[in-house]
Design a protein around this motif. Structure first.
Motif, PDB file in Angstrom:
ATOM      1  N   THR A   1       0.820  -1.216   0.000  1.00 16.21           N
ATOM      2  CA  THR A   1       0.000   0.000   0.000  1.00 16.21           C
ATOM      3  C   THR A   1       0.855   1.268   0.000  1.00 16.21           C
ATOM      4  O   THR A   1       0.323   2.373  -0.019  1.00 16.21           O
ATOM      5  N   GLY A   2       2.190   1.084   0.042  1.00 17.43           N
ATOM      6  CA  GLY A   2       3.077   2.235   0.035  1.00 17.43           C
ATOM      7  C   GLY A   2       3.413   2.774   1.405  1.00 17.43           C
ATOM      8  O   GLY A   2       4.175   3.733   1.530  1.00 17.43           O
ATOM      9  N   GLN A   3       2.849   2.164   2.447  1.00 16.19           N
ATOM     10  CA  GLN A   3       3.139   2.597   3.810  1.00 16.19           C
ATOM     11  C   GLN A   3       4.368   1.861   4.349  1.00 16.19           C
ATOM     12  O   GLN A   3       4.830   0.878   3.762  1.00 16.19           O
ATOM     13  N   LEU A   4       4.885   2.349   5.473  1.00 13.84           N
ATOM     14  CA  LEU A   4       6.032   1.705   6.092  1.00 13.84           C
ATOM     15  C   LEU A   4       5.541   0.644   7.071  1.00 13.84           C
ATOM     16  O   LEU A   4       4.921   0.954   8.082  1.00 13.84           O
ATOM     17  N   GLY A   5       5.798  -0.620   6.759  1.00 11.90           N
ATOM     18  CA  GLY A   5       5.409  -1.707   7.645  1.00 11.90           C
ATOM     19  C   GLY A   5       6.495  -1.968   8.669  1.00 11.90           C
ATOM     20  O   GLY A   5       7.683  -1.963   8.354  1.00 11.90           O
ATOM     21  N   THR A   6       6.087  -2.170   9.917  1.00 11.76           N
ATOM     22  CA  THR A   6       7.026  -2.404  11.012  1.00 11.76           C
ATOM     23  C   THR A   6       6.691  -3.715  11.697  1.00 11.76           C
ATOM     24  O   THR A   6       5.561  -3.908  12.152  1.00 11.76           O
ATOM     25  N   THR A   7       7.667  -4.618  11.770  1.00  9.98           N
ATOM     26  CA  THR A   7       7.424  -5.919  12.384  1.00  9.98           C
ATOM     27  C   THR A   7       8.555  -6.257  13.347  1.00  9.98           C
ATOM     28  O   THR A   7       9.731  -5.964  13.073  1.00  9.98           O
TER      29      THR A   7
END
Length: 200
Positions: free
Chosen positions: A183-189
């Protein structure tokens, strides 16, 4: 690092304990402009950094973190000093932070711990990002995202009036991975937690 989100990056954080998180959430709910991190309130130890392009870089990173944490016993830290700081990547925006008082033993212990950890990681990240490890850093929890200065000043006054105060034992740090999502967002895991004082 230029603040872009295309590259895979990593970061290290101490997560705020649940009781303190709940108290913060109560204050945020009644304070327009305040907000908490969507992946949990945290005190950044080392901000986002890319690894060297090497297949063994991540295992080497995790080994260095484990060794550094094992050599440091857990210690108490207190965040109770409100400050308004300019956003690192958006100079027109401000962030309200709850910081550790620089005149305390807590602050000195954190600086010493972070310096030891940074020295272990210096050879594992790109040369343009060494500044992230060398720059002066004040331990803090963010009480807002990037907002305009007027709102930031109002939120800071509210935090001071409410005597927002976080105390906890820094007993483990978390390694997180950041990657651009579809989606173009920054994913944080989360990748792994490392306990201070834990011998291999």
């Amino acid at each position: 690092m230029d603040g872009g989100i295309d590259a895979i990056t990593y970061s290290l954080h101490a997560m705020v304990p649940e009781a303190a998180e709940q108290a913060l959430a109560g204050w945020v709910a009644g304070t327009s402009g305040a907000s908490l991190s969507p992946w949990g309130s945290h005190m950044t130890v080392i901000g986002r950094f890319p690894l060297m392009e090497d297949a063994d870089a991540l295992p080497a990173l995790m080994g260095a973190i484990e060794e550094s944490c094992g050599a440091t016993e857990p210690f108490a830290i207190r965040l109770n000093k409100t400050a308004v700081r300019r956003h690192r990547y958006e100079s027109s925006r401000m962030i309200v932070m709850l910081e550790c008082d620089g005149r305390t033993d807590d602050f000195d212990r954190f600086v010493q711990y972070r310096a030891g950890l940074a020295s272990r990681l210096a050879s594992l990240i790109g040369p343009t990002d060494i500044r992230l490890l060398e720059e002066e850093y004040v331990p803090h929890v963010s009480l807002t995202t990037g907002i305009d200065e007027r709102t930031a000043r109002r939120v800071a006054r509210s935090a001071e009036a409410a005597k927002v105060d976080i105390r906890f034992m820094l007993s483990r740090i978390w390694l997180y991975r950041h990657e651009k999502t579809t989606t173009g967002q920054l994913g944080t895991t989360p990748v792994q937690a490392f306990r201070l004082g834990a011998k291999p």
